[in-house]
Design a protein around this motif. Sequence first.
Motif, PDB file in Angstrom:
ATOM      1  N   VAL A  57       0.842  -1.208   0.000  1.00  0.00           N
ATOM      2  CA  VAL A  57       0.000   0.000   0.000  1.00  0.00           C
ATOM      3  C   VAL A  57       0.873   1.252   0.000  1.00  0.00           C
ATOM      4  CG1 VAL A  57      -1.730   1.326   1.279  1.00  0.00           C
ATOM      5  CG2 VAL A  57      -1.922  -1.155   1.155  1.00  0.00           C
ATOM      6  N   TYR A  58       1.886   1.293   0.884  1.00  0.00           N
ATOM      7  CA  TYR A  58       2.747   2.485   0.943  1.00  0.00           C
ATOM      8  C   TYR A  58       3.466   2.689  -0.368  1.00  0.00           C
ATOM      9  CZ  TYR A  58       2.241   1.499   5.913  1.00  0.00           C
ATOM     10  OH  TYR A  58       1.754   1.214   7.149  1.00  0.00           O
ATOM     11  N   ILE A 117       1.606   4.184  12.944  1.00  0.00           N
ATOM     12  CA  ILE A 117       0.622   3.719  11.960  1.00  0.00           C
ATOM     13  C   ILE A 117       0.386   2.240  12.244  1.00  0.00           C
ATOM     14  CG2 ILE A 117       0.504   5.104   9.837  1.00  0.00           C
ATOM     15  CD1 ILE A 117       3.113   3.537   9.021  1.00  0.00           C
ATOM     16  N   LEU A 124      15.094   3.585  -3.075  1.00  0.00           N
ATOM     17  CA  LEU A 124      14.502   3.300  -1.763  1.00  0.00           C
ATOM     18  C   LEU A 124      14.232   1.807  -1.661  1.00  0.00           C
ATOM     19  CD1 LEU A 124      11.677   5.263   0.015  1.00  0.00           C
ATOM     20  CD2 LEU A 124      11.490   2.796  -0.254  1.00  0.00           C
ATOM     21  N   ASN A 150       1.153   4.181  -2.843  1.00  0.00           N
ATOM     22  CA  ASN A 150       0.915   5.594  -2.533  1.00  0.00           C
ATOM     23  C   ASN A 150       2.067   6.469  -3.006  1.00  0.00           C
ATOM     24  OD1 ASN A 150      -1.498   5.036  -1.366  1.00  0.00           O
ATOM     25  ND2 ASN A 150      -0.879   5.444   0.746  1.00  0.00           N
ATOM     26  N   LYS A 151       3.294   6.003  -2.720  1.00  0.00           N
ATOM     27  CA  LYS A 151       4.477   6.770  -3.127  1.00  0.00           C
ATOM     28  C   LYS A 151       4.516   6.922  -4.628  1.00  0.00           C
ATOM     29  CE  LYS A 151       7.300   5.057   0.633  1.00  0.00           C
ATOM     30  NZ  LYS A 151       8.113   3.922   1.032  1.00  0.00           N
ATOM     31  N   ARG A 182      -2.237  -0.857  12.133  1.00  0.00           N
ATOM     32  CA  ARG A 182      -3.517  -1.277  11.552  1.00  0.00           C
ATOM     33  C   ARG A 182      -4.202  -2.243  12.503  1.00  0.00           C
ATOM     34  NH1 ARG A 182      -5.475   0.151   6.726  1.00  0.00           N
ATOM     35  NH2 ARG A 182      -3.450   0.823   5.984  1.00  0.00           N
ATOM     36  N   GLY A 213      -1.836  12.717   9.065  1.00  0.00           N
ATOM     37  CA  GLY A 213      -0.862  13.519   9.807  1.00  0.00           C
ATOM     38  C   GLY A 213       0.529  13.345   9.235  1.00  0.00           C
ATOM     39  N   GLN A 245      12.347  -0.736   0.453  1.00  0.00           N
ATOM     40  CA  GLN A 245      11.298  -0.728   1.468  1.00  0.00           C
ATOM     41  C   GLN A 245      11.673  -1.638   2.645  1.00  0.00           C
ATOM     42  OE1 GLN A 245       8.484   1.111   1.227  1.00  0.00           O
ATOM     43  NE2 GLN A 245       7.147   0.217   2.764  1.00  0.00           N
ATOM     44  N   ASP A 294      16.161   8.070   1.440  1.00  0.00           N
ATOM     45  CA  ASP A 294      15.641   7.791   2.788  1.00  0.00           C
ATOM     46  C   ASP A 294      16.550   8.393   3.865  1.00  0.00           C
ATOM     47  OD1 ASP A 294      13.250   6.259   2.945  1.00  0.00           O
ATOM     48  OD2 ASP A 294      14.313   4.430   2.325  1.00  0.00           O
ATOM     49  N   THR A 331       5.624  12.313   5.225  1.00  0.00           N
ATOM     50  CA  THR A 331       6.749  11.434   4.911  1.00  0.00           C
ATOM     51  C   THR A 331       6.897  11.297   3.399  1.00  0.00           C
ATOM     52  OG1 THR A 331       6.492  10.190   6.956  1.00  0.00           O
ATOM     53  CG2 THR A 331       7.625   9.062   5.161  1.00  0.00           C
ATOM     54  N   ILE A 332       5.777  11.099   2.736  1.00  0.00           N
ATOM     55  CA  ILE A 332       5.829  10.911   1.280  1.00  0.00           C
ATOM     56  C   ILE A 332       6.280  12.194   0.574  1.00  0.00           C
ATOM     57  CG2 ILE A 332       4.437  10.408  -0.774  1.00  0.00           C
ATOM     58  CD1 ILE A 332       2.983   8.307   0.848  1.00  0.00           C
ATOM     59  N   PRO A 385      -5.158   8.506  10.231  1.00  0.00           N
ATOM     60  CA  PRO A 385      -4.304   8.981   9.141  1.00  0.00           C
ATOM     61  C   PRO A 385      -4.402  10.493   8.944  1.00  0.00           C
ATOM     62  CG  PRO A 385      -6.311   7.989   8.261  1.00  0.00           C
ATOM     63  CD  PRO A 385      -6.360   7.797   9.760  1.00  0.00           C
ATOM     64  N   PHE A 444      19.065   6.713   5.130  1.00  0.00           N
ATOM     65  CA  PHE A 444      19.326   5.609   6.064  1.00  0.00           C
ATOM     66  C   PHE A 444      20.759   5.090   6.007  1.00  0.00           C
ATOM     67  CE2 PHE A 444      14.603   4.009   5.923  1.00  0.00           C
ATOM     68  CZ  PHE A 444      14.210   5.147   6.584  1.00  0.00           C
TER      69      PHE A 444
HETATM   70  N1  LIG Z   1      12.759   2.422   3.199  1.00  0.00           N
HETATM   71  C1  LIG Z   1      11.609   2.788   3.737  1.00  0.00           C
HETATM   72  N2  LIG Z   1      11.273   4.099   3.788  1.00  0.00           N
HETATM   73  C2  LIG Z   1      10.079   4.496   4.328  1.00  0.00           C
HETATM   74  O1  LIG Z   1       9.771   5.712   4.369  1.00  0.00           O
HETATM   75  C3  LIG Z   1       9.188   3.503   4.820  1.00  0.00           C
HETATM   76  C4  LIG Z   1       9.589   2.158   4.743  1.00  0.00           C
HETATM   77  N3  LIG Z   1      10.804   1.838   4.218  1.00  0.00           N
HETATM   78  N4  LIG Z   1       8.794   1.180   5.209  1.00  0.00           N
HETATM   79  C5  LIG Z   1       7.449   1.450   5.688  1.00  0.00           C
HETATM   80  C6  LIG Z   1       7.356   2.837   6.291  1.00  0.00           C
HETATM   81  C7  LIG Z   1       5.957   3.350   6.455  1.00  0.00           C
HETATM   82  N5  LIG Z   1       5.858   4.528   5.624  1.00  0.00           N
HETATM   83  C8  LIG Z   1       4.706   5.250   5.403  1.00  0.00           C
HETATM   84  C9  LIG Z   1       4.634   6.336   4.574  1.00  0.00           C
HETATM   85  C10 LIG Z   1       3.447   6.996   4.355  1.00  0.00           C
HETATM   86  C11 LIG Z   1       2.281   6.584   4.949  1.00  0.00           C
HETATM   87  C12 LIG Z   1       1.010   7.281   4.673  1.00  0.00           C
HETATM   88  O2  LIG Z   1       0.922   8.104   3.798  1.00  0.00           O
HETATM   89  N6  LIG Z   1      -0.062   6.997   5.433  1.00  0.00           N
HETATM   90  C13 LIG Z   1      -1.364   7.589   5.236  1.00  0.00           C
HETATM   91  C14 LIG Z   1      -2.460   6.551   5.212  1.00  0.00           C
HETATM   92  C15 LIG Z   1      -2.213   5.391   4.301  1.00  0.00           C
HETATM   93  C16 LIG Z   1      -3.208   4.273   4.521  1.00  0.00           C
HETATM   94  O3  LIG Z   1      -4.433   4.533   4.559  1.00  0.00           O
HETATM   95  O4  LIG Z   1      -2.753   3.138   4.662  1.00  0.00           O
HETATM   96  C17 LIG Z   1      -1.675   8.515   6.405  1.00  0.00           C
HETATM   97  O5  LIG Z   1      -1.084   8.352   7.460  1.00  0.00           O
HETATM   98  O6  LIG Z   1      -2.536   9.372   6.242  1.00  0.00           O
HETATM   99  C18 LIG Z   1       2.338   5.504   5.796  1.00  0.00           C
HETATM  100  C19 LIG Z   1       3.527   4.857   6.018  1.00  0.00           C
HETATM  101  C20 LIG Z   1       7.058   4.725   5.017  1.00  0.00           C
HETATM  102  N7  LIG Z   1       7.954   3.808   5.361  1.00  0.00           N
END
Ligand SMILES: Nc1nc(=O)c2c([nH]1)NC[C@@H]1CN(c3ccc(C(=O)N[C@@H](CCC(=O)O)C(=O)O)cc3)C=[N+]21
Length: 282
Positions: free
Chosen positions: A48-49, A231, A95, A52-53, A233, A261, A97, A120, A266-267, A259, A122
């Motif tokens: 899902v992430y 985050i 990146l 979205n990205k 679930r 915030g 994940q 990232d 981050t994105i 969600p 990292f």
């Molecule tokens: N190398 C690496 N870099 C990352 O930046 C990375 C990763 N690995 N692994 C997983 C985590 C998690 N992460 C999120 C980014 C955006 C939302 C996001 O946009 N969330 C929405 C909701 C999305 C939904 O509904 O599922 C919100 O909070 O409004 C969530 C989680 C980036 N990560």
Amino acid sequence: MTARIIDGKKLAETIKLNLADRINALKEKDIIPGLTVILVGDDPASQVYVRNKANTFTKLGLNSSVEQYPASLSEEALCNRIRELNNDPSVHGILVQLPLPANLDANKVIETISPEKDVDGFHISNAGALMTGRPLFIPCTPYGVMKMLESEKVELRGAEAVVIGASNIVGKPMALLLQKAGATVTICNSKTKDLAAHTRRADVLVVATGRAEMITGDMIKPGAIVIDVGINRGSDGKLKGDVEFSSAKEVAGAITPVPGGVGPMTIVMLLVNTIEAAERKL
Ligand SMILES: Nc1nc(=O)c2c([nH]1)NC[C@@H]1CN(c3ccc(C(=O)N[C@@H](CCC(=O)O)C(=O)O)cc3)C=[N+]21
């Protein structure tokens, strides 16, 4: 009184609009910022992430490709692919994940990414650069949090900031950025004695533990700025933060929702870092 809601989704949209000029300037020089995301295994949340990205990138006219590999992929094969991407001039950001399947050494994999493409932030060299005050890429989540605090005009100089969670990707870089901005920073972890005694002193409280709703209103200083990085679930499929929003919003001065915030921030900071990586090649 009930807290101001810090709208990360809206702020992320504003930042995106402001990136248009930089993207266009690159396009005039025939450069399209490009990100390659590598996803190993089939964790549905990760998918899902990643989606979205990718959507965010393509909407803004940036290049984004997602490479998906089975969990059985060898470390050797993954690192070889990263080396190819390091040498591909059309790729500005790479990146991988996280989390990776357990048979892959995440540190080794990340250290294979060229630091100049590690959007990232990292890579060990980028972590060191941030720590010594010469950051190349600031990790996207803490970077996004700083933008939220900035947009709220939070005075960080002299503020008591408490960060809960000491991960390399959120807690530690978050603490460094807050400290650099002049806050007095406390980092708590799962062994902290009397967590509430710390959180109740915080003018700025950043929670990044991955434990759903562990911070409740009674643990928050009245008027504090509360940033929820969680985050989680739930079994009902709904997203929950690390902060219990219903009780926290009655005490805090301002709070980020989940969600809407930190996630969208981050994105957008990943976009910023990728554009920056492309600009450095000019
Ligand atoms: N190398 C690496 N870099 C990352 O930046 C990375 C990763 N690995 N692994 C997983 C985590 C998690 N992460 C999120 C980014 C955006 C939302 C996001 O946009 N969330 C929405 C909701 C999305 C939904 O509904 O599922 C919100 O909070 O409004 C969530 C989680 C980036 N990560």
